[in-house]
Design a protein around this motif. Sequence first.
Motif, PDB file in Angstrom:
ATOM      1  N   PHE A 292       0.734  -1.619  -0.010  1.00  0.00           N
ATOM      2  CA  PHE A 292       0.046  -0.060  -0.406  1.00  0.00           C
ATOM      3  C   PHE A 292       1.312   1.072   0.314  1.00  0.00           C
ATOM      4  O   PHE A 292       1.811   0.985   1.138  1.00  0.00           O
ATOM      5  CB  PHE A 292      -0.887   0.158   0.919  1.00  0.00           C
ATOM      6  CG  PHE A 292      -2.018   1.314   1.442  1.00  0.00           C
ATOM      7  CD1 PHE A 292      -3.238   1.614   0.500  1.00  0.00           C
ATOM      8  CD2 PHE A 292      -1.471   2.049   2.351  1.00  0.00           C
ATOM      9  CE1 PHE A 292      -3.308   2.682   0.522  1.00  0.00           C
ATOM     10  CE2 PHE A 292      -2.291   3.642   2.404  1.00  0.00           C
ATOM     11  CZ  PHE A 292      -2.903   3.934   1.847  1.00  0.00           C
ATOM     12  N   ALA A 293       0.779   1.852  -1.125  1.00  0.00           N
ATOM     13  CA  ALA A 293       1.465   2.897  -1.021  1.00  0.00           C
ATOM     14  C   ALA A 293       0.568   4.517  -0.890  1.00  0.00           C
ATOM     15  O   ALA A 293      -0.352   4.138  -1.781  1.00  0.00           O
ATOM     16  CB  ALA A 293       2.643   3.180  -1.776  1.00  0.00           C
ATOM     17  N   VAL A 294       0.773   5.511  -0.246  1.00  0.00           N
ATOM     18  CA  VAL A 294      -0.380   6.444  -0.207  1.00  0.00           C
ATOM     19  C   VAL A 294       0.527   8.065  -1.378  1.00  0.00           C
ATOM     20  O   VAL A 294       1.861   8.065  -2.080  1.00  0.00           O
ATOM     21  CB  VAL A 294      -0.214   7.673   0.963  1.00  0.00           C
ATOM     22  CG1 VAL A 294      -1.051   9.134   0.846  1.00  0.00           C
ATOM     23  CG2 VAL A 294      -1.055   6.846   2.043  1.00  0.00           C
ATOM     24  N   LYS A 295      -0.495   8.301  -2.804  1.00  0.00           N
ATOM     25  CA  LYS A 295      -0.196   8.948  -3.735  1.00  0.00           C
ATOM     26  C   LYS A 295      -0.941   9.708  -4.274  1.00  0.00           C
ATOM     27  O   LYS A 295      -2.484   9.572  -3.731  1.00  0.00           O
ATOM     28  CB  LYS A 295      -0.222   7.789  -4.869  1.00  0.00           C
ATOM     29  CG  LYS A 295       0.564   6.481  -4.762  1.00  0.00           C
ATOM     30  CD  LYS A 295       0.732   5.757  -5.889  1.00  0.00           C
ATOM     31  CE  LYS A 295      -0.392   5.117  -5.711  1.00  0.00           C
ATOM     32  NZ  LYS A 295      -0.430   4.056  -6.700  1.00  0.00           N
TER      33      LYS A 295
ATOM     34  N   MET B 261      -2.282  15.797  -2.221  1.00  0.00           N
ATOM     35  CA  MET B 261      -2.017  16.743  -2.835  1.00  0.00           C
ATOM     36  C   MET B 261      -1.200  16.429  -3.301  1.00  0.00           C
ATOM     37  O   MET B 261       0.260  16.331  -4.566  1.00  0.00           O
ATOM     38  CB  MET B 261      -2.541  17.996  -2.519  1.00  0.00           C
ATOM     39  CG  MET B 261      -4.105  18.335  -2.928  1.00  0.00           C
ATOM     40  SD  MET B 261      -4.659  18.193  -4.337  1.00  0.00           S
ATOM     41  CE  MET B 261      -4.104  19.261  -5.435  1.00  0.00           C
ATOM     42  N   ARG B 262      -0.014  15.782  -2.189  1.00  0.00           N
ATOM     43  CA  ARG B 262       1.066  15.771  -2.376  1.00  0.00           C
ATOM     44  C   ARG B 262       1.751  15.256  -1.195  1.00  0.00           C
ATOM     45  O   ARG B 262       1.348  15.314   0.604  1.00  0.00           O
ATOM     46  CB  ARG B 262       2.510  16.560  -2.895  1.00  0.00           C
ATOM     47  CG  ARG B 262       2.392  17.705  -1.288  1.00  0.00           C
ATOM     48  CD  ARG B 262       2.883  18.264  -1.592  1.00  0.00           C
ATOM     49  NE  ARG B 262       3.061  20.323  -1.501  1.00  0.00           N
ATOM     50  CZ  ARG B 262       4.484  21.167  -1.013  1.00  0.00           C
ATOM     51  NH1 ARG B 262       4.853  20.764  -1.173  1.00  0.00           N
ATOM     52  NH2 ARG B 262       4.126  22.025   0.523  1.00  0.00           N
ATOM     53  N   VAL B 263       2.927  14.737  -1.203  1.00  0.00           N
ATOM     54  CA  VAL B 263       3.283  13.339  -0.073  1.00  0.00           C
ATOM     55  C   VAL B 263       4.788  14.243   0.395  1.00  0.00           C
ATOM     56  O   VAL B 263       5.656  13.771  -0.448  1.00  0.00           O
ATOM     57  CB  VAL B 263       3.612  12.207   0.472  1.00  0.00           C
ATOM     58  CG1 VAL B 263       4.188  11.145   1.284  1.00  0.00           C
ATOM     59  CG2 VAL B 263       2.320  11.376  -0.340  1.00  0.00           C
ATOM     60  N   VAL B 264       4.837  14.469   1.316  1.00  0.00           N
ATOM     61  CA  VAL B 264       6.323  14.759   1.758  1.00  0.00           C
ATOM     62  C   VAL B 264       6.718  14.389   3.384  1.00  0.00           C
ATOM     63  O   VAL B 264       6.516  14.792   4.473  1.00  0.00           O
ATOM     64  CB  VAL B 264       6.221  16.594   1.907  1.00  0.00           C
ATOM     65  CG1 VAL B 264       7.114  16.821   2.576  1.00  0.00           C
ATOM     66  CG2 VAL B 264       5.494  17.354   0.653  1.00  0.00           C
ATOM     67  N   GLY B 265       7.553  12.823   3.288  1.00  0.00           N
ATOM     68  CA  GLY B 265       8.456  12.297   3.900  1.00  0.00           C
ATOM     69  C   GLY B 265       7.123  11.730   5.170  1.00  0.00           C
ATOM     70  O   GLY B 265       6.380  11.430   4.595  1.00  0.00           O
ATOM     71  N   ASP B 266       7.007  12.682   6.388  1.00  0.00           N
ATOM     72  CA  ASP B 266       6.153  11.149   7.238  1.00  0.00           C
ATOM     73  C   ASP B 266       4.326  12.162   6.722  1.00  0.00           C
ATOM     74  O   ASP B 266       3.559  12.276   7.892  1.00  0.00           O
ATOM     75  CB  ASP B 266       5.791  11.581   8.920  1.00  0.00           C
ATOM     76  CG  ASP B 266       6.758  12.995   9.718  1.00  0.00           C
ATOM     77  OD1 ASP B 266       6.485  13.365   9.034  1.00  0.00           O
ATOM     78  OD2 ASP B 266       7.146  11.909  10.696  1.00  0.00           O
ATOM     79  N   LYS B 267       4.553  13.597   5.808  1.00  0.00           N
ATOM     80  CA  LYS B 267       3.260  13.876   6.368  1.00  0.00           C
ATOM     81  C   LYS B 267       2.694  14.024   4.625  1.00  0.00           C
ATOM     82  O   LYS B 267       3.751  14.048   4.000  1.00  0.00           O
ATOM     83  CB  LYS B 267       3.837  15.700   6.146  1.00  0.00           C
ATOM     84  CG  LYS B 267       3.834  16.044   8.083  1.00  0.00           C
ATOM     85  CD  LYS B 267       3.395  16.678   8.385  1.00  0.00           C
ATOM     86  CE  LYS B 267       5.501  17.692   8.522  1.00  0.00           C
ATOM     87  NZ  LYS B 267       5.211  19.324   9.205  1.00  0.00           N
TER      88      LYS B 267
ATOM     89  N   GLU C  13      -8.795   5.685  -6.489  1.00  0.00           N
ATOM     90  CA  GLU C  13      -7.707   6.947  -6.891  1.00  0.00           C
ATOM     91  C   GLU C  13      -7.659   6.969  -8.405  1.00  0.00           C
ATOM     92  O   GLU C  13      -8.974   6.306  -9.351  1.00  0.00           O
ATOM     93  CB  GLU C  13      -6.696   5.500  -7.062  1.00  0.00           C
ATOM     94  CG  GLU C  13      -6.143   5.337  -6.043  1.00  0.00           C
ATOM     95  CD  GLU C  13      -4.661   4.439  -6.280  1.00  0.00           C
ATOM     96  OE1 GLU C  13      -3.791   4.565  -6.828  1.00  0.00           O
ATOM     97  OE2 GLU C  13      -4.353   2.904  -5.827  1.00  0.00           O
ATOM     98  N   ARG C  14      -7.640   8.520  -8.649  1.00  0.00           N
ATOM     99  CA  ARG C  14      -7.229   8.919 -10.589  1.00  0.00           C
ATOM    100  C   ARG C  14      -7.132   7.335 -11.160  1.00  0.00           C
ATOM    101  O   ARG C  14      -6.047   7.103 -10.963  1.00  0.00           O
ATOM    102  CB  ARG C  14      -6.483   9.814 -10.071  1.00  0.00           C
ATOM    103  CG  ARG C  14      -7.171  10.838 -12.077  1.00  0.00           C
ATOM    104  CD  ARG C  14      -6.416  12.089 -11.305  1.00  0.00           C
ATOM    105  NE  ARG C  14      -7.581  12.826 -12.600  1.00  0.00           N
ATOM    106  CZ  ARG C  14      -6.321  14.276 -12.619  1.00  0.00           C
ATOM    107  NH1 ARG C  14      -5.508  14.714 -12.169  1.00  0.00           N
ATOM    108  NH2 ARG C  14      -7.189  14.798 -13.421  1.00  0.00           N
ATOM    109  N   LEU C  15      -7.631   7.377 -12.296  1.00  0.00           N
ATOM    110  CA  LEU C  15      -7.409   6.322 -13.621  1.00  0.00           C
ATOM    111  C   LEU C  15      -5.561   7.080 -13.709  1.00  0.00           C
ATOM    112  O   LEU C  15      -5.661   8.233 -14.191  1.00  0.00           O
ATOM    113  CB  LEU C  15      -8.345   5.881 -14.161  1.00  0.00           C
ATOM    114  CG  LEU C  15      -9.193   4.821 -13.140  1.00  0.00           C
ATOM    115  CD1 LEU C  15     -10.239   4.938 -14.063  1.00  0.00           C
ATOM    116  CD2 LEU C  15      -9.048   3.849 -13.361  1.00  0.00           C
ATOM    117  N   LEU C  16      -5.841   7.014 -14.835  1.00  0.00           N
ATOM    118  CA  LEU C  16      -4.662   7.172 -16.310  1.00  0.00           C
ATOM    119  C   LEU C  16      -5.121   8.501 -16.726  1.00  0.00           C
ATOM    120  O   LEU C  16      -3.970   9.236 -17.096  1.00  0.00           O
ATOM    121  CB  LEU C  16      -4.049   6.038 -17.231  1.00  0.00           C
ATOM    122  CG  LEU C  16      -3.147   5.226 -15.766  1.00  0.00           C
ATOM    123  CD1 LEU C  16      -3.355   3.855 -17.629  1.00  0.00           C
ATOM    124  CD2 LEU C  16      -2.181   5.262 -15.414  1.00  0.00           C
TER     125      LEU C  16
END
Length: 140
Positions: free
Chosen positions: A13-16, A38-44, A88-91
């Motif tokens: 599992f990955a947060v994207k 919107m974005r992943v920055v480290g642990d936030k 999730e948003r598709l391609l």
Amino acid sequence: MNTPTRHETTPPFAVKKWQTYVPCSTLHWQPAKPFVVMRVVGDKVEVYDPTGGHRMGGRRWVALRNLHETDRTKAGKQRKTGWRLHCERLLSKHQELCGTCMNWLDPQHFGVLAWGFGHNTCTSCRAEIEARYGKLPTRR
């Protein structure tokens, strides 16, 4: 013969970016709203909430540890806190977000297209709204 483990059969599992999350549990005294990553920055994780904040939505930060793949723990119990992955948003980069059901859909599936990210309403949500509250006015 060795049985494959979960990590060998499915990707971890990955947060994207562009994933939508909904609360694992909703309590009346604890308002928790769905949001888009919107974005992943480290642990936030910076998230966008189309239903609140300044003007047409708001951005805020959430701890990465509070985002989960499902609303169940490894032991199978219902989670009481945090958010679970909704979709999730598709391609297709042309998909838009329905602000009602928080699903990513192609433009032809929308009953109301509004200005601003996450303020559209898909045809199924529009039909449900009209069934409950009556026909929505049309623009001329």
